[in-house]
Design a protein around this motif. Structure first.
Motif, PDB file in Angstrom:
ATOM      1  N   GLN A   4      57.733  52.010  43.504  1.00 18.93           N
ATOM      2  CA  GLN A   4      56.266  51.280  43.657  1.00 18.93           C
ATOM      3  C   GLN A   4      55.438  51.622  42.616  1.00 18.93           C
ATOM      4  O   GLN A   4      54.427  50.873  42.169  1.00 18.93           O
ATOM      5  N   GLU A   5      55.679  52.796  42.002  1.00 11.44           N
ATOM      6  CA  GLU A   5      54.780  53.499  41.260  1.00 11.44           C
ATOM      7  C   GLU A   5      54.562  52.557  39.921  1.00 11.44           C
ATOM      8  O   GLU A   5      53.587  52.507  38.925  1.00 11.44           O
ATOM      9  N   VAL A  59      51.285  47.153  49.429  1.00 11.48           N
ATOM     10  CA  VAL A  59      50.063  46.419  49.515  1.00 11.48           C
ATOM     11  C   VAL A  59      49.902  45.733  51.060  1.00 11.48           C
ATOM     12  O   VAL A  59      48.874  45.722  51.670  1.00 11.48           O
ATOM     13  N   LEU A  60      51.167  45.223  51.300  1.00 16.26           N
ATOM     14  CA  LEU A  60      51.053  44.555  52.623  1.00 16.26           C
ATOM     15  C   LEU A  60      50.776  45.687  53.701  1.00 16.26           C
ATOM     16  O   LEU A  60      50.238  45.327  54.596  1.00 16.26           O
ATOM     17  N   LEU A  62      46.881  50.280  42.948  1.00 23.08           N
ATOM     18  CA  LEU A  62      46.714  49.018  42.965  1.00 23.08           C
ATOM     19  C   LEU A  62      47.028  48.781  44.248  1.00 23.08           C
ATOM     20  O   LEU A  62      46.310  47.672  44.898  1.00 23.08           O
ATOM     21  N   ALA A  63      47.692  49.316  45.355  1.00 21.82           N
ATOM     22  CA  ALA A  63      47.841  49.274  46.633  1.00 21.82           C
ATOM     23  C   ALA A  63      46.663  49.203  47.571  1.00 21.82           C
ATOM     24  O   ALA A  63      46.465  48.632  48.521  1.00 21.82           O
ATOM     25  N   VAL A  71      43.539  42.904  45.458  1.00 20.67           N
ATOM     26  CA  VAL A  71      44.871  42.682  45.238  1.00 20.67           C
ATOM     27  C   VAL A  71      45.389  42.302  46.799  1.00 20.67           C
ATOM     28  O   VAL A  71      46.410  41.431  46.879  1.00 20.67           O
ATOM     29  N   GLN A  72      45.079  43.456  47.908  1.00 21.19           N
ATOM     30  CA  GLN A  72      45.461  43.064  49.147  1.00 21.19           C
ATOM     31  C   GLN A  72      45.121  41.421  49.645  1.00 21.19           C
ATOM     32  O   GLN A  72      46.195  40.796  49.961  1.00 21.19           O
ATOM     33  N   ASP A  73      44.040  40.966  49.484  1.00 22.32           N
ATOM     34  CA  ASP A  73      43.639  39.626  50.107  1.00 22.32           C
ATOM     35  C   ASP A  73      44.226  38.860  49.092  1.00 22.32           C
ATOM     36  O   ASP A  73      44.553  37.617  49.515  1.00 22.32           O
TER      37      ASP A  73
END
Length: 257
Positions: free
Chosen positions: A130-131, A162-163, A233-234, A239-241
């Motif tokens: 994920q990195e 992120v989720l 970014l997570a 980014v999440q939305d």
């Protein structure tokens, strides 16, 4: 005692996760891609409460899986273990017209999260890769970018983080975490992996069931029971939305707020 749903539990880390949960006195609903693999799971772990069946590379089967799981009774935790690797030499689309790694690793856990009754705890499996993930929200499925299977896999594992963090932010009544199980000696991990399968399952079992203070965290990324630093970014709310909006558009299902 907790009742836990474990996706992708017919072999590998998922089966070991189910085995450890059963050994700890918990109830387990397993999941398999098809009926044959469901029979294999029941034979390997006869103590499972039930097995729900559905191919996560199909939107319709994922929806049906959510219906089966809901009918099996409320669960205290869901461990989103199922996933596929990045060995695709070329970009492959499913019957839904979605890139396969993205659909199985990201769309399916999103859809199950949105459709299942809300549990007390959610655990999403990610990877240390994920990195290296990027969040190209306007090209999540490599429709425009040159195909690279391992990059697509890394991206999908970032999207899982992120989720998990988005759910933690939007559902403060749910403990939502994500776990790097390590490089595990399974079919997915391959012959060069160095971590044993029991190590790869232990942290998510702990997060799903324990009342230890360390297990009752939310919006965190862990490995071997320890909180790790995720890809920055997570934690980016935009980014999440953005990911949630695109997943809702692809599935027609909006995560309840």
């Amino acid at each position: 005692m907790s009742h836990v749903l474990v996706t992708g539990s017919s072999d590998g880390i998922g089966r070991e996760t189910a085995r450890q949960l059963l050994a700890g006195g918990h109830e387990v609903t397993g999941h398999a891609r098809n009926a044959a693999r469901a029979d294999e799971l029941r034979a390997a772990l006869p103590g499972v409460r039930g097995v729900v069946v559905g191919d996560l590379a199909s939107l319709s089967e994922t929806r049906a899986l959510a219906e089966q799981a809901a009918a099996a009774g409320p669960v205290d935790a869901v461990i989103h273990n199922a996933g596929i690797g990045g060995g695709e030499p070329t970009r492959v689309e499913t019957a839904d017209g979605l890139e396969r790694i993205f659909q199985v690793n990201v769309v399916a856990p999103y859809l199950l999260t949105a459709l299942l009754p809300r549990p007390e705890r959610l655990v999403y499996l990610t990877s240390g890769l994920q990195e290296d993930g990027v969040a190209e929200l306007d090209d999540l499925q490599y429709a425009a970018r040159p195909w690279h299977g391992m990059q697509a896999y890394s991206d999908s594992k970032l999207h899982d983080v992120v989720l998990a963090f988005a759910v933690a932010r939007l559902w403060p009544d749910v403990l939502s975490t994500t776990v790097d199980p390590g490089w595990i000696k399974t079919k997915l991990g391959g012959p060069d992996a160095w971590d044993e399968v029991d190590e790869g399952a232990a942290t998510q079992v702990w997060l799903a069931t324990s009342d230890d203070a360390g297990a009752r965290v939310t919006g965190e990324y862990l490995k071997r029971h320890e909180v790790q630093v995720p890809n920055p970014l997570a934690r980016d709310i935009a980014v999440q939305d953005g990911l949630l909006d695109r997943l809702a558009a692809l599935t027609g299902v909006t995560l309840p707020r």
